[in-house]
Design a protein around this motif. Sequence first.
Motif, short mmCIF file in Angstrom:
data_model
loop_
_atom_site.label_atom_id
_atom_site.label_comp_id
_atom_site.label_asym_id
_atom_site.label_seq_id
_atom_site.Cartn_x
_atom_site.Cartn_y
_atom_site.Cartn_z
N LEU A 47 0.03 4.91 -0.04
CA LEU A 47 -0.60 6.21 -0.13
C LEU A 47 0.54 7.12 0.60
O LEU A 47 0.74 7.27 1.55
N LYS A 93 0.71 -1.13 0.06
CA LYS A 93 0.08 -0.01 -0.07
C LYS A 93 0.99 1.28 -0.13
O LYS A 93 1.61 1.41 0.98
N ASP A 130 1.67 6.28 5.36
CA ASP A 130 0.76 5.58 4.85
C ASP A 130 1.07 4.87 3.68
O ASP A 130 0.52 3.96 2.94
N GLU A 189 -9.39 3.86 2.35
CA GLU A 189 -8.92 3.85 0.83
C GLU A 189 -8.03 2.82 0.54
O GLU A 189 -7.55 2.40 -0.44
N THR A 239 -0.38 -0.27 5.93
CA THR A 239 -0.51 0.36 7.03
C THR A 239 -2.18 0.71 6.77
O THR A 239 -2.47 1.58 6.45
N ASP A 265 -2.52 10.30 3.14
CA ASP A 265 -3.87 9.81 3.48
C ASP A 265 -4.44 11.05 4.37
O ASP A 265 -4.47 11.04 5.47
ZN ZN Z 1 -4.63 4.83 4.45
#
Ligand code: ZN
Length: 478
Positions: A243, A241, A264, A325, A351, A246
Amino acid sequence: MNVKLYNKPLEQIDAELTLEFVSAKTLETHPHYALLTQAGFKGEQEQITPLHEHRLLICGIDNTLSDEFYRSAMATAVKAAMNYTYTSLKCAQYTSERFSALIEGAVLGSYKFEHYKSESKPSKLSDIIFSNENSDGISNEIDLLEATLNQTLIIAKATNFVRTLVNQTPYDMTPQMMAVTADQLAGSNHLECTILDVNGLEEEKMNAMLAVGRASHNPPRLIHLAYKPKNPRKVITLVGKGLTYDSGGLSLKAAASMVTMKMDKAGACAVMGIIKAVSELKLDIEIHAFVGAVENMIGGNAYKPDDVLVAKNGKTIEVRNTDAEGRLVLADVLGYAQENVKADYIFDYATLTGACMVALGPYTTGIMGHNEALKQEWLNAAEQSGEYCGNLPFNRHLKKLIKSDLADVCNVSSKPYGGAITATLFLDNFIDEDMKQKWVHFDIAGSAYTESAWDVHTYGGTGAGVRMSLNWLMEHCK
Ligand code: ZN
Ligand code: BES
Ligand code: ZN
């Protein structure tokens, strides 16, 4: 910091400072017992007492049988030594098994991130030297120790590489910059690198990931790094992930919870660190690292609670909270990864939930999946590597909490408990039937970042996932 191994007894090594670990028990027989007790030294874990007149640095240790205690004590001792003016530190390495923990302590403990300071304060300490002779005067095989040194340095430096990526601000480390960083890593480590931009993502029908990134000025990127040795024993897919920020999107985070959300992207950084280490160790394992690099922002064109998204695998998702998300991004990246690579295992790092921290505390990675034996292998690997990992079990009732009346699945649970597990059960919708038993999900929400020092970690990214993954890969892909 240079970490060196010399093939001679400790006494014959030329260094300005000598590090000794002393426990409450061994204190009584220490040659400087009187001086140490006068200084208030009791041999408690990580209690530091320098005896400058003897060029000695004494560090307390509670459990002389535990690598974990040595790793952490070494980190504390090195941090202390960096505040003095000595340029070199030597240390007997006790047993050969302990050697690796001490090196990790030295490399991870001496890590400093000063990129955003106008003035850096470089430490004078440049060399940490180990002797092949242990504390009982018995010398260990130098070849074996050298191999351990080399391997441990690669893994510890990859962990620091991850920390530095995580610590970059969202302004500096945008999805595009993640792609540039991946491309640079590919160049230096002879990896293959494929990047998809918005057009590519549209062609691949990765509409869940696109929706999350739509309101950002920094458009999303899908990154695929591959390490392909000639005769791989296993093919492993890693998904991270990424991000880069975020904000929560329209389900905006509260001000205090938004701070630290540059972290993130830690799952993405972890998979890049793992492929870096595997390629430098030249392991016979084919690794594919997939990263969904996206920024979750607000704006007139933002995706909304009430939207229904069609993921890459065709499943429809009711969005009830735009702050959930990560699972939307992972849904598409997991789909893309499985379509493009037939792997023996698929592991994802994210995360993903604050709930994971509620369940396990702020230091522990949550481990989830359908295959109990595989999870147990990972719990063992984590323990051996010095990372904390805890199992969070699925059950059939929890699965019902993400049912949607409108679409195939909802992106949030209908109940406020067990959020780390329900998030993973959401991801399960995007794991192909033949991969269910080969999939493990790691929630590193707590373990990836810290604002107060603990164990071998200082403020910022911790590099969670790297050490335990290398341990599992080296043990189970031989
Ligand atoms: Zn997140
Ligand atoms: N990135 C967060 C999870 C997180 C929280 C990581 C704190 C590290 C520290 C994630 O995208 C998120 O916001 N999750 C929500 C899910 C909820 C809306 C169902 C959460 O945990 O509150
Ligand atoms: Zn979120």
